[in-house]
Write a protein that holds these residues in place. Structure first.
Motif, PDB file in Angstrom:
ATOM      1  N   GLN A   1      33.242  57.354  97.355  1.00 15.97           N
ATOM      2  CA  GLN A   1      34.557  56.849  97.757  1.00 15.97           C
ATOM      3  C   GLN A   1      34.530  55.348  98.008  1.00 15.97           C
ATOM      4  OE1 GLN A   1      35.177  59.572 101.062  1.00 15.97           O
ATOM      5  NE2 GLN A   1      36.719  60.696  99.903  1.00 15.97           N
TER       6      GLN A   1
ATOM      7  N   ARG B   1      34.621  53.583  94.711  1.00 16.92           N
ATOM      8  CA  ARG B   1      35.981  53.539  94.172  1.00 16.92           C
ATOM      9  C   ARG B   1      36.829  52.508  94.919  1.00 16.92           C
ATOM     10  NH1 ARG B   1      35.178  59.216  93.748  1.00 16.92           N
ATOM     11  NH2 ARG B   1      36.280  59.618  95.709  1.00 16.92           N
TER      12      ARG B   1
ATOM     13  N   SER C   1      36.154  49.078  93.505  1.00 21.78           N
ATOM     14  CA  SER C   1      36.871  48.857  92.250  1.00 21.78           C
ATOM     15  C   SER C   1      38.353  48.611  92.500  1.00 21.78           C
ATOM     16  CB  SER C   1      36.686  50.065  91.319  1.00 21.78           C
ATOM     17  OG  SER C   1      35.339  50.185  90.905  1.00 21.78           O
ATOM     18  N   ALA C   2      38.950  49.389  93.414  1.00 18.62           N
ATOM     19  CA  ALA C   2      40.360  49.189  93.737  1.00 18.62           C
ATOM     20  C   ALA C   2      40.592  47.808  94.329  1.00 18.62           C
ATOM     21  CB  ALA C   2      40.830  50.274  94.704  1.00 18.62           C
TER      22      ALA C   2
ATOM     23  N   HIS D   1      45.712  49.013  80.675  1.00 17.42           N
ATOM     24  CA  HIS D   1      44.919  50.242  80.766  1.00 17.42           C
ATOM     25  C   HIS D   1      43.557  49.968  81.411  1.00 17.42           C
ATOM     26  CE1 HIS D   1      47.836  52.519  78.456  1.00 17.42           C
ATOM     27  NE2 HIS D   1      47.826  51.576  77.511  1.00 17.42           N
TER      28      HIS D   1
ATOM     29  N   ALA E   1      44.175  49.580  85.054  1.00 19.19           N
ATOM     30  CA  ALA E   1      44.406  50.873  85.698  1.00 19.19           C
ATOM     31  C   ALA E   1      43.095  51.627  85.898  1.00 19.19           C
ATOM     32  CB  ALA E   1      45.372  51.710  84.857  1.00 19.19           C
ATOM     33  N   ALA E   2      42.201  51.557  84.910  1.00 19.52           N
ATOM     34  CA  ALA E   2      40.901  52.222  85.045  1.00 19.52           C
ATOM     35  C   ALA E   2      40.082  51.599  86.162  1.00 19.52           C
ATOM     36  CB  ALA E   2      40.145  52.151  83.720  1.00 19.52           C
TER      37      ALA E   2
ATOM     38  N   GLU F   1      41.416  50.052  88.798  1.00 18.12           N
ATOM     39  CA  GLU F   1      42.105  50.408  90.041  1.00 18.12           C
ATOM     40  C   GLU F   1      41.778  51.832  90.467  1.00 18.12           C
ATOM     41  OE1 GLU F   1      46.307  48.885  91.804  1.00 18.12           O
ATOM     42  OE2 GLU F   1      46.300  49.683  89.763  1.00 18.12           O
ATOM     43  N   ALA F   2      41.569  52.713  89.482  1.00 19.77           N
ATOM     44  CA  ALA F   2      41.259  54.109  89.784  1.00 19.77           C
ATOM     45  C   ALA F   2      39.788  54.332  90.108  1.00 19.77           C
ATOM     46  CB  ALA F   2      41.658  54.986  88.606  1.00 19.77           C
ATOM     47  N   GLY F   3      38.977  53.321  89.930  1.00 20.79           N
ATOM     48  CA  GLY F   3      37.554  53.464  90.230  1.00 20.79           C
ATOM     49  C   GLY F   3      36.735  53.997  89.079  1.00 20.79           C
ATOM     50  N   VAL F   4      37.343  54.148  87.888  1.00 13.28           N
ATOM     51  CA  VAL F   4      36.598  54.620  86.717  1.00 13.28           C
ATOM     52  C   VAL F   4      35.687  53.517  86.194  1.00 13.28           C
ATOM     53  CG1 VAL F   4      36.791  55.529  84.373  1.00 13.28           C
ATOM     54  CG2 VAL F   4      38.422  56.235  86.130  1.00 13.28           C
TER      55      VAL F   4
ATOM     56  N   THR G   1      33.876  58.120  81.845  1.00 16.43           N
ATOM     57  CA  THR G   1      33.003  58.640  82.894  1.00 16.43           C
ATOM     58  C   THR G   1      31.588  58.825  82.364  1.00 16.43           C
ATOM     59  OG1 THR G   1      34.865  59.784  83.930  1.00 16.43           O
ATOM     60  CG2 THR G   1      32.645  60.521  84.539  1.00 16.43           C
TER      61      THR G   1
END
Length: 426
Positions: free
Chosen positions: A23, A26, A29-30, A95, A98-99, A101-104, A140
């Protein structure tokens, strides 16, 4: 989602601790995505304000990259990368943003994607963004190399001519650099075009493959590199110019205070004495001494002044030895310019107090509108204060030279040489 993440319970289960680490990753990254949005917004505001003030388009945003890096507590030379990353993510690659921001994606992996798309047109960059990250779940488990390779593959499919053209232009950036490594070693690295770089490595590998003695394969390659560049076997003194600063008591073996080697940093006394001993014993080299004097409390070199507008060689060398690296906070770059903190055209003196060692990028950045720099010397400490256009204040203090401050300092000349005038504390 991120509640109580910063409360670490030693009694928690291993599974809970793993979840907490995931967490937090992530969250990092966010936060990087939020930083990118803030950076892009800052750039837009700065450009709009300067456009309104009549600043020419090619000068708008000058110095902003340095401000961004300082705000992130990073080396100013990294500012351009952060600014470019933010601009691309927010305006051209939604995109990928967004990836992130989502922590991917981590910030570095997002940087790799942006970097590989830099040569493309905006339309192609957006297509790469969609093909690469629209389905973020497929990323991933991908590591840095796979992310980079996939971005390169898509870029080549979209516009191979642009990729080839970028590769041709990249040869202009070839260079060699050195940086400190642990245990009195250094990393010597070279950025070369692929043909030359592979050829150099192949030649060193061939030398190691055909040499049979008690050295390892890597040792033979390293020794061959030294011999072919210097013309002398590894370990034999070479006539080169190095700036080595050490207390006279250290030189004579009365104490073990560390020396300071330019382009490296602190050096154990035994190794520094070995360097000077090598120079003294080798007939083709020489080791001479000049006496410098330091402030009795701060350990910094004392001031010199000149009536010249440009720093004379002796004063420039003093500033270089005093500052050691660029004086902009967080910057570790080597000194390229010796500059006036208060410009000469505004009455700033050519003196050690008003002088600063700076890398090229930081020197130009602080000349942008809205920046100001002041210096002072208090109790032997040379201090610099940088104020940015947004009124942020950053300060730096010159590091002390090695050895006890009350003792004199010797600069080794000759093989370990600088051209420096002698001066005293008056």
């Amino acid at each position: 989602m991120f509640e109580n993440l910063f409360d670490i319970d030693p009694a928690a289960s291993e599974a809970r601790l793993r979840e907490q680490i995931e967490q937090l990753e992530r969250l990092k990254s966010a936060a990087a995505a939020a930083q990118a949005r803030a950076t892009a917004a800052w750039r837009e505001k700065r450009h709009a304000a300067e456009a309104g003030a009549g600043v020419p388009a090619h000068n708008r945003g000058r110095g902003l990259a340095t401000e961004v890096a300082l705000a992130r507590r990073e080396a100013p030379q990294q500012g351009g990368r952060f600014l470019g990353l933010a601009t691309a993510l927010v305006h051209e690659m939604p995109h990928t943003l967004a990836a992130l921001e989502a922590g991917v994606l981590s910030e570095w992996r997002a940087t790799l994607i942006v970097r590989e798309s830099a040569c493309l047109s905006v339309e192609h960059r957006r297509e790469l963004d969609a093909r690469m990250c629209a389905d973020a779940a497929r990323l991933t488990g991908w590591g840095d190399k796979r992310i980079e390779a996939e971005a390169k593959r898509i870029a080549c499919e979209l516009d191979v001519a642009a990729v080839v053209d970028r590769s041709a232009k990249a040869a202009r950036d070839r260079h060699v650099k050195v940086r400190p490594a642990p245990d009195s070693m250094v990393w010597l690295s070279a950025l070369l075009p692929v043909r030359e770089g592979v050829s150099v490595y192949a030649a060193l590998k061939h030398a190691a493959d055909t040499t049979f003695d008690d050295r390892t394969h890597g040792q033979v390659m390293a020794d061959t590199l030294v011999q072919r560049i210097t013309g002398r076997p590894a370990g034999q003194p070479v006539s080169v110019m190095l700036n080595l600063v050490m207390a006279d008591t250290t030189l004579l073996g009365d104490d073990e205070a560390p020396a300071w080697l330019q382009e490296y940093g602190p050096l154990p006394a035994a190794i520094a004495r070995a360097l000077t001993g090598d120079a003294a014993r080798d007939a083709a080299t020489k080791a001479l001494l000049r006496r410098l004097y330091r402030h009795p409390r701060s350990g910094q070199l004392v001031a010199m002044e000149s009536k010249a507008r440009i720093f004379p060689k002796g004063l420039a060398t003093l500033i270089g030895l005093r500052d050691q690296t660029c004086r902009m906070p967080y910057c570790n770059a080597r000194i390229r310019h010796h500059d006036h903190a208060v410009p000469a055209h505004r009455g700033g003196p050519t003196s050690a107090v008003n002088g600063l060692g700076a890398c090229e990028a930081c020197n130009y950045a602080k000349e942008a509108p809205g920046w100001s720099v002041t210096t002072s010397e208090v109790d032997g400490q040379h201090k610099a204060e940088f104020v940015t256009p947004t009124h942020a204040v950053y300060r730096s203090i010159a590091p002390p030279l090695p050895g006890p401050p009350v003792r004199r300092t010797s600069v080794i000349e000759g093989r370990l040489s600088i051209d420096l005038v002698t001066f005293d504390a008056a």
